[in-house]
Scaffold this motif. Structure first.
Motif, short mmCIF file in Angstrom:
data_model
loop_
_atom_site.label_atom_id
_atom_site.label_comp_id
_atom_site.label_asym_id
_atom_site.label_seq_id
_atom_site.Cartn_x
_atom_site.Cartn_y
_atom_site.Cartn_z
N CYS A 198 0.85 -1.19 0.00
CA CYS A 198 0.00 0.00 0.00
C CYS A 198 0.89 1.25 0.00
O CYS A 198 1.76 1.40 0.86
CB CYS A 198 -0.90 0.00 1.24
N HIS A 207 0.06 4.27 0.63
CA HIS A 207 -0.38 5.28 1.60
C HIS A 207 0.30 5.06 2.95
O HIS A 207 0.90 5.97 3.51
CB HIS A 207 -1.91 5.23 1.78
N CYS A 208 0.20 3.83 3.47
CA CYS A 208 0.71 3.58 4.83
C CYS A 208 1.98 2.72 4.82
O CYS A 208 2.65 2.62 5.84
CB CYS A 208 -0.37 2.92 5.68
N CYS A 259 -6.82 -0.88 1.18
CA CYS A 259 -5.84 -1.32 2.18
C CYS A 259 -6.57 -1.71 3.48
O CYS A 259 -7.42 -0.97 3.97
CB CYS A 259 -4.86 -0.19 2.47
N CYS A 299 -5.05 1.01 6.42
CA CYS A 299 -5.40 2.44 6.44
C CYS A 299 -6.70 2.75 5.70
O CYS A 299 -7.17 3.88 5.75
CB CYS A 299 -4.25 3.28 5.87
#
Ligand SMILES: [Zn+2]
Length: 294
Positions: free
Chosen positions: A108, A110-111, A279, A282
């Motif tokens: 992922c 993002h996180c 995800c 997150c």
């Protein structure tokens, strides 16, 4: 390490050869053993194929009726069109089934703390694309995707793409001994091709014996060199990943990675939603493919 039961039957075939049924045990050659046998369609003359096929058969057959075979046996099988046809069909099944067994983990972006685990089949379904072929016209070893440079395609970038593609190799899943089990795959055309150009300069001007086929016009080597550039990490290999490390892989591992590189970087994505995942850490959405500059 032994082959898992579910794959055992792929290695044992019976073919009718010179009027008798024979038990043949197949093996998965290292990529090094077959890369020079891969010819682009315009070079597949009957004369050349009458050399290439027996050479491939010899590397593919572990034993016939319990004994190893020499090149004369391999030529005799090639001359027996029914036996050759059965052997080719068995090879197609072996390579295609096993090369699909690798596992893919997309991080992922993002996180960075969750990965989507996907199979080759799940990925091709999501992308609405077929896998890159290992076999051409059900007969010839196909030119790998990494032997060519695809034009950069447009992406809508509605969602971010996975930040890292990790994999587990088919040999590990299937139970075939290999130097590496897993790794991280990047992009062969990263830095606008500068990494690849550097790799050609570094690895090919040498006149080292045994490396006569390390040439740009040898499709199978072209793909191996580009895969060595694309691989960011390979367990069991300390330091730089060389073309040699790629050549020493079981052929099914090479084919898995060639296909994964194609699916992650070269397939045009028309509908990002269909190729996206949420995800589990997150809750944000990302696309199951790589950003071209990764
Ligand atoms: Zn996340």
């Amino acid at each position: 390490m032994t082959v898992a039961n579910s794959f055992e039957s792929l290695f044992h075939v019976r073919i009718l050869f010179q009027g008798r049924d024979r038990d043949i045990e197949l093996r998965v050659p290292e990529y090094e053993e077959v890369f020079a046998l891969i010819l682009p369609p315009e070079h597949r003359s009957p004369e050349r194929m009458s050399v290439m096929f027996p050479a491939e058969f010899k590397r593919l057959i572990k034993s016939m009726e319990g004994s190893s075979i020499d090149i004369e046996h391999a030529r005799a099988i090639y001359a027996d069109s029914q036996a050759a046809g059965q052997l080719v069909a068995s090879r197609n099944r072996l390579f295609e089934t096993l090369a699909e067994q690798g596992l893919i983990y997309m991080q992922c972006p993002h996180c960075l703390s969750w990965e989507a685990e996907v199979s080759v089949t799940a990925l091709t379904t999501a992308l609405q694309a077929g896998p890159w072929p290992i076999i051409d016209q059900r007969l010839f070893l196909a030119v790998p995707s990494l032997a060519q440079h695809f034009p950069k395609f447009l992406r809508t970038r509605q969602f971010p793409y996975s930040s890292r593609i990790r994999f587990q190799l088919p040999s590990t899943v299937v139970g075939i001994p290999a130097a590496s089990r897993s790794g991280v795959l990047g992009y062969a055309d990263a830095q606008h091709g500068a990494m690849e150009r550097a790799a050609w300069q570094r690895w090919t001007p040498s006149e080292v014996s045994g490396r006569e086929q390390w040439r740009e016009d040898v499709s199978g080597f072209h793909a191996a060199l580009r895969l060595s550039v694309a691989l960011q990490y390979l367990d069991g290999v300390s330091g730089e990943i060389t073309p040699e490390a790629v050549l020493q892989m079981p052929a099914i591992d090479f084919y898995f990675l060639d296909n994964l590189h194609y699916l992650a970087h070269n397939v045009a994505i028309t509908d990002e939603i269909k190729v996206s995942v949420r995800c589990e850490k997150c809750g944000q959405t990302f696309v199951l493919a790589a950003d071209a500059e990764n």
